[in-house]
Design an enzyme around this catalytic site. Structure first.
Site, PDB file in Angstrom:
ATOM      1  CG  ASP A 110      33.826 -11.919   7.202  1.00 31.51           C
ATOM      2  OD1 ASP A 110      33.460 -12.032   8.394  1.00 31.51           O
ATOM      3  OD2 ASP A 110      34.840 -11.287   6.856  1.00 31.51           O
TER       4      ASP A 110
ATOM      5  NE  ARG B 258      30.862 -11.117  12.614  1.00 31.57           N
ATOM      6  CZ  ARG B 258      31.857 -11.313  11.729  1.00 31.57           C
ATOM      7  NH1 ARG B 258      31.644 -11.193  10.433  1.00 31.57           N
ATOM      8  NH2 ARG B 258      33.048 -11.662  12.157  1.00 31.57           N
TER       9      ARG B 258
HETATM   10  C1  FAD Z   1      31.648  -7.068  13.313  1.00 31.12           C
HETATM   11  C2  FAD Z   1      30.950  -6.876  12.002  1.00 31.12           C
HETATM   12  C3  FAD Z   1      31.113  -7.824  11.001  1.00 31.12           C
HETATM   13  C4  FAD Z   1      30.450  -7.677   9.791  1.00 31.12           C
HETATM   14  N1  FAD Z   1      30.499  -8.689   8.867  1.00 31.12           N
HETATM   15  C5  FAD Z   1      29.759  -8.598   7.741  1.00 31.12           C
HETATM   16  C6  FAD Z   1      29.669  -9.681   6.829  1.00 31.12           C
HETATM   17  O1  FAD Z   1      30.258 -10.751   6.994  1.00 31.12           O
HETATM   18  N2  FAD Z   1      28.900  -9.520   5.720  1.00 31.12           N
HETATM   19  C7  FAD Z   1      28.197  -8.353   5.484  1.00 31.12           C
HETATM   20  O2  FAD Z   1      27.486  -8.271   4.480  1.00 31.12           O
HETATM   21  N3  FAD Z   1      28.289  -7.318   6.328  1.00 31.12           N
HETATM   22  C8  FAD Z   1      29.034  -7.412   7.440  1.00 31.12           C
HETATM   23  N4  FAD Z   1      29.074  -6.348   8.315  1.00 31.12           N
HETATM   24  C9  FAD Z   1      28.533  -5.029   7.902  1.00 31.12           C
HETATM   25  C10 FAD Z   1      27.049  -4.912   8.162  1.00 31.12           C
HETATM   26  O3  FAD Z   1      26.348  -5.744   7.281  1.00 31.12           O
HETATM   27  C11 FAD Z   1      26.584  -3.457   7.961  1.00 31.12           C
HETATM   28  O4  FAD Z   1      26.827  -3.061   6.650  1.00 31.12           O
HETATM   29  C12 FAD Z   1      27.254  -2.458   8.864  1.00 31.12           C
HETATM   30  O5  FAD Z   1      27.455  -2.969  10.145  1.00 31.12           O
HETATM   31  C13 FAD Z   1      26.390  -1.182   8.982  1.00 31.12           C
HETATM   32  O6  FAD Z   1      25.166  -1.491   9.561  1.00 31.12           O
HETATM   33  P1  FAD Z   1      24.811  -1.188  11.106  1.00 31.12           P
HETATM   34  O7  FAD Z   1      24.089  -2.357  11.623  1.00 31.12           O
HETATM   35  O8  FAD Z   1      26.058  -0.849  11.828  1.00 31.12           O
HETATM   36  O9  FAD Z   1      23.801  -0.011  11.158  1.00 31.12           O
HETATM   37  P2  FAD Z   1      23.276   1.174  10.167  1.00 31.12           P
HETATM   38  O10 FAD Z   1      21.807   1.137  10.272  1.00 31.12           O
HETATM   39  O11 FAD Z   1      23.893   1.049   8.826  1.00 31.12           O
HETATM   40  O12 FAD Z   1      23.875   2.403  10.897  1.00 31.12           O
HETATM   41  C14 FAD Z   1      23.511   2.789  12.215  1.00 31.12           C
HETATM   42  C15 FAD Z   1      24.496   3.827  12.711  1.00 31.12           C
HETATM   43  O13 FAD Z   1      25.769   3.198  12.897  1.00 31.12           O
HETATM   44  C16 FAD Z   1      26.826   4.083  12.565  1.00 31.12           C
HETATM   45  N5  FAD Z   1      27.604   3.521  11.449  1.00 31.12           N
HETATM   46  C17 FAD Z   1      27.298   2.422  10.721  1.00 31.12           C
HETATM   47  N6  FAD Z   1      28.262   2.159   9.824  1.00 31.12           N
HETATM   48  C18 FAD Z   1      29.184   3.133   9.963  1.00 31.12           C
HETATM   49  C19 FAD Z   1      30.429   3.426   9.321  1.00 31.12           C
HETATM   50  N7  FAD Z   1      30.909   2.652   8.333  1.00 31.12           N
HETATM   51  N8  FAD Z   1      31.120   4.520   9.725  1.00 31.12           N
HETATM   52  C20 FAD Z   1      30.664   5.285  10.736  1.00 31.12           C
HETATM   53  N9  FAD Z   1      29.496   5.055  11.383  1.00 31.12           N
HETATM   54  C21 FAD Z   1      28.764   4.006  11.008  1.00 31.12           C
HETATM   55  C22 FAD Z   1      26.174   5.395  12.211  1.00 31.12           C
HETATM   56  O14 FAD Z   1      26.091   6.160  13.402  1.00 31.12           O
HETATM   57  C23 FAD Z   1      24.785   4.971  11.777  1.00 31.12           C
HETATM   58  O15 FAD Z   1      23.848   6.000  11.919  1.00 31.12           O
HETATM   59  C24 FAD Z   1      29.684  -6.502   9.543  1.00 31.12           C
HETATM   60  C25 FAD Z   1      29.524  -5.543  10.564  1.00 31.12           C
HETATM   61  C26 FAD Z   1      30.120  -5.727  11.778  1.00 31.12           C
HETATM   62  C27 FAD Z   1      29.893  -4.705  12.838  1.00 31.12           C
END
Ligand code: FAD
Length: 311
Positions: A132, A182
Site C-alpha cells: 500500500d 494499483r
Molecule cells: C482497493 C483500494 C485500495 C486502496 N489503497 C490505498 C493506498 O494504498 N493508499 C492510499 O492513499 N489510498 C488507498 N485507497 C483509498 C483511495 O486513495 C481513496 O481515498 C478512496 O478510494 C476514495 O476515493 P474514490 O476513488 O473511491 O472516489 P471519491 O471521488 O472519493 O468518491 C466517489 C464516490 O465513491 C463513494 N465512496 C468513496 N469512498 C467512500 C467511503 N469511504 N464510504 C462510502 N462511500 C464512499 C461515494 O459514493 C463517493 O461519492 C484505496 C482504495 C481502494 C478502493
C-alpha cells in the site's frame, strides 16, 4: 474542511486508544473492517469468493514504534498467507511498510518485507503481495524498496496515488518495468505544493495514468492494472475506454474497499469484470476507519450516535 479535520484526527493516538476500547465504536467500524481475527477475515473472504469477488487481505497496524510490533506484524502476514493457500482462498495480501517498521529503520523494514514476500513466493501458486502507499513522507523510500525487491520477486506489486504531482513520472517507470500497479486517488492529507487539491484534477490524472498503464507496450511488458476506486464516473469511463480500445476484461481489474459500494461491486462481477475487495482485519482499525470517514463525511453522524451508544 471536514476531510482535513478527520484526517488530522486519524493520527491521534489518544483518540485511537479511546475508540478501539469503546464497545460501541467497533459496531460502527465493523462496516469497514472485516473482523478482529484472521478467522473472521477468512470467513468474509470465503463469502466474497462465493459471490465471484476476489480479495486482498490487510492486517491492520500501521506506524509501529517498536521492532517487536513489526515482527509481530510479519508473523500475522505469514499466518495470513498460509491461511490463503490452506483454505483455497482467491486472495492476496496488502501491507503498509510503516507496519513493518518504516518509522524505525528502512533497511530492517526491507528485510522484513522480503521475509513476507519470499514466504508468499514459495507458495504454489505464489501469493501476491501488494505494498500500500502511505503519506508522501514515505513515497520515495517505499518505491525504492519496491524497485529493489521487484527485481527478484514478481509476486510483488505497488500502489500509486493519482493526487501526487510526481505520479506521472512514477507510472512511466513502472510501465516500462512491467510492474503490477494499483491506481488510487490517495487517502492522506497532502499540501497543495505536491498534490492536486481539486477533485477534477485528481480524476483527470487517474484517467491519464490508467490509459498509460493499459497501453499495449505496458501490457506487453507485464503490467497488470488494478483500478482502486468507488467513483462510478471513473468506472464507467474505464469500461468505455477499454471496450473501445479492445482491451479484454481480464487484462485489468477493479478494486474496492470492504463495505463500500457493495451494489457496484456485485454489478461489475455480473457484467463480467474482475473485482477484488480490500479486506482489512485486526485490532488496530482506528486510522484506517478515520480515512474511510474522511472520504465520506456524511457517515460521521452515524458514528457519533454509535459511539455514545444511542442505536
Ligand atoms: C482497493 C483500494 C485500495 C486502496 N489503497 C490505498 C493506498 O494504498 N493508499 C492510499 O492513499 N489510498 C488507498 N485507497 C483509498 C483511495 O486513495 C481513496 O481515498 C478512496 O478510494 C476514495 O476515493 P474514490 O476513488 O473511491 O472516489 P471519491 O471521488 O472519493 O468518491 C466517489 C464516490 O465513491 C463513494 N465512496 C468513496 N469512498 C467512500 C467511503 N469511504 N464510504 C462510502 N462511500 C464512499 C461515494 O459514493 C463517493 O461519492 C484505496 C482504495 C481502494 C478502493
Amino acid at each position: 474542511m471536514m476531510r482535513q479535520v478527520l484526517l488530522a484526527m486519524s493520527r491521534s493516538r489518544g483518540l485511537g486508544r479511546f475508540m478501539t476500547t469503546n464497545r460501541f465504536a467497533w459496531s460502527a467500524a465493523n462496516r469497514f473492517v472485516a473482523g478482529r481475527t484472521v478467522e473472521e477475515a477468512v470467513a468474509v473472504i470465503q463469502g466474497l469468493n462465493e459471490e465471484g469477488l476476489s480479495a486482498t487481505l490487510d492486517h491492520l497496524g500501521e506506524n509501529v514504534t517498536v521492532p517487536a510490533e513489526a515482527e509481530s506484524n510479519v508473523a500475522a502476514y505469514v499466518e495470513a498467507i498460509d491461511r490463503i493457500r490452506e483454505d483455497g482462498l482467491r486472495s492476496g495480501v496488502s501491507l503498509k511498510l510503516t507496519a513493518l517498521g518504516l518509522d524505525i529503520d528502512a533497511a530492517d523494514t526491507e528485510g522484513l518485507l522480503e521475509r513476507v514476500v519470499a514466504h508468499a513466493a514459495a507458495k504454489e501458486p505464489p501469493v501476491y503481495v501488494r505494498i500500500d502507499m502511505e503519506a508522501s513522507a514515505y513515497t520515495e523510500t517505499t518505491l525504492s524498496i519496491f524497485y529493489r525487491l521487484f527485481e527478484r520477486y514478481r509476486n510483488l506489486g505497488i500502489v500509486i496515488q493519482t493526487y501526487l504531482f510526481r505520479s506521472d513520472a512514477d507510472i512511466e517507470r513502472l510501465a516500462a518495468l512491467g510492474a503490477g500497479v494499483r491506481l488510487v486517488k490517495g487517502a492522506y492529507l497532502e499540501p497543495s505544493e505536491i498534490a492536486y487539491p481539486e477533485k477534477a484534477d485528481v480524476d483527470e490524472a487517474m484517467r491519464r495514468q490508467t490509459q498509460r498503464l493499459l497501453r499495449e507496450d505496458a501490457r506487453a511488458a507485464g503490467v497488470y492494472t488494478a483500478l482502486g476506486t468507488h467513483d462510478a464516473t471513473i468506472i464507467d469511463w474505464a469500461k468505455d475506454y477499454t471496450a473501445t480500445q479492445g482491451i479484454p476484461r481480464d487484462a485489468f481489474e477493479f478494486q474496492m474497499l470492504f463495505g463500500v459500494r457493495r451494489d457496484l461491486q456485485r454489478q461489475l462481477v455480473a457484467d463480467g469484470y474482475r473485482v477484488r475487495i480490500y479486506v482489512p482485519y485486526g485490532d488496530q482499525w482506528y486510522p484506517y476507519f478515520m480515512r474511510r470517514l474522511a472520504e465520506r463525511p456524511e457517515n460521521v453522524a452515524f458514528v457519533v450516535r454509535a459511539v455514545i451508544g444511542e442505536r
